[in-house]
Scaffold this motif. Sequence first.
Motif, short mmCIF file in Angstrom:
data_model
loop_
_atom_site.label_atom_id
_atom_site.label_comp_id
_atom_site.label_asym_id
_atom_site.label_seq_id
_atom_site.Cartn_x
_atom_site.Cartn_y
_atom_site.Cartn_z
N THR A 102 38.68 46.92 63.88
CA THR A 102 37.33 46.39 64.13
C THR A 102 37.38 44.89 64.40
OG1 THR A 102 37.05 46.05 61.76
CG2 THR A 102 36.23 48.12 62.70
N THR A 103 38.54 44.27 64.17
CA THR A 103 38.65 42.82 64.32
C THR A 103 39.14 42.41 65.70
OG1 THR A 103 40.91 42.86 63.51
CG2 THR A 103 39.16 42.55 61.88
N GLY A 104 39.57 43.35 66.50
CA GLY A 104 40.12 43.02 67.81
C GLY A 104 41.59 42.62 67.76
N VAL A 105 42.15 42.59 66.57
CA VAL A 105 43.57 42.26 66.40
C VAL A 105 44.37 43.55 66.58
CG1 VAL A 105 45.32 41.45 64.79
CG2 VAL A 105 43.09 40.35 64.86
N SER A 106 45.38 43.49 67.40
CA SER A 106 46.22 44.67 67.64
C SER A 106 47.27 44.81 66.55
CB SER A 106 46.91 44.54 69.00
OG SER A 106 47.84 45.56 69.17
N VAL A 107 47.33 45.98 65.92
CA VAL A 107 48.35 46.28 64.90
C VAL A 107 49.17 47.45 65.40
CG1 VAL A 107 48.78 47.03 62.55
CG2 VAL A 107 46.93 45.44 63.00
N GLU A 108 50.47 47.25 65.48
CA GLU A 108 51.37 48.31 65.94
C GLU A 108 52.35 48.62 64.82
OE1 GLU A 108 52.95 48.76 70.18
OE2 GLU A 108 54.64 47.91 69.06
N ARG A 109 52.58 49.91 64.59
CA ARG A 109 53.46 50.35 63.51
C ARG A 109 54.46 51.35 64.05
NH1 ARG A 109 52.72 54.74 60.59
NH2 ARG A 109 53.80 54.92 58.64
N GLY A 129 61.17 61.17 50.05
CA GLY A 129 62.03 60.28 50.81
C GLY A 129 61.47 58.88 50.87
N LEU A 130 61.97 58.12 51.83
CA LEU A 130 61.56 56.74 52.04
C LEU A 130 61.18 56.53 53.50
CD1 LEU A 130 64.27 54.77 50.04
CD2 LEU A 130 61.85 55.04 49.44
N VAL A 131 60.17 55.69 53.71
CA VAL A 131 59.73 55.32 55.05
C VAL A 131 59.89 53.82 55.20
CG1 VAL A 131 57.82 55.29 56.69
CG2 VAL A 131 58.02 57.16 55.05
N VAL A 132 60.60 53.41 56.25
CA VAL A 132 60.68 52.00 56.61
C VAL A 132 59.83 51.85 57.87
CG1 VAL A 132 62.18 50.13 57.38
CG2 VAL A 132 63.00 51.76 55.67
N SER A 133 58.86 50.95 57.81
CA SER A 133 57.96 50.75 58.96
C SER A 133 58.08 49.32 59.47
CB SER A 133 56.51 50.99 58.56
OG SER A 133 56.31 52.31 58.13
N VAL A 183 53.49 38.74 65.08
CA VAL A 183 54.19 38.55 63.81
C VAL A 183 54.62 39.92 63.31
CG1 VAL A 183 53.99 37.73 61.44
CG2 VAL A 183 52.81 36.52 63.28
N GLY A 184 55.90 40.07 62.97
CA GLY A 184 56.41 41.36 62.54
C GLY A 184 56.90 41.32 61.11
N ALA A 185 56.87 42.48 60.48
CA ALA A 185 57.38 42.62 59.11
C ALA A 185 57.91 44.04 58.93
CB ALA A 185 56.26 42.35 58.10
#
Length: 191
Positions: free
Chosen positions: A79-86, A112-116, A123-125
């Motif tokens: 809703t903020t117009g900021v693009s989030v990619e995962r 299990g485990l998920v690394v995203s 900016v990435g994390a």
Amino acid sequence: MIAPPPAPPATRPPSAVAPTARPIAAPRWFVGAGRAYVVTTAAERTAATRVDAAWRSPWRGARVRLTFDWGDAAGQPTTTGVSVERQPWTVAGTLGWRSAGRGWLEAAGGGGLVVSRVDAMGVGALRLHPTAVARAGGGVALGLGVSLRAEVEAALYPVADRYWVAGVAAGQSPIASFAAGLGVDIALGAR
């Protein structure tokens, strides 16, 4: 009166005795690959490629399976117009049961485990989450140990992240995902 000794029992010469057939052991190791369509509670629609290895125990069709899923990157509507990619990568282990025969069914559960990898505004994390997995599927043997399989999966992520950019909540990680896919299953050592 003296009776003659009894005649020895009739026996076949060793060359006339038929060899005993050894039972053919069912394959114990399996490898597989497939592609799935994935929908998450974070409004992501994407796909994932899966490779896996499994071991069948001699006890009533029990199977231990280790899977690695390479998810495609997906953008989240915000809703903020900021693009989030995962983009997620998942390693999971399951314990389940598989029926025997040309057509087979399978059910399993595990974790299990998920690394995203999460990117927002350049900016990435990397994020790490536990997951609980339930799967059901079936397949049909095509021959030479190769089976065509179809499966569905539900995964729960008990830890959810909110993605903040410049003090504004731009999105969040999913709390669940649902997948449906097709693939092949190869029994190693099958004849």
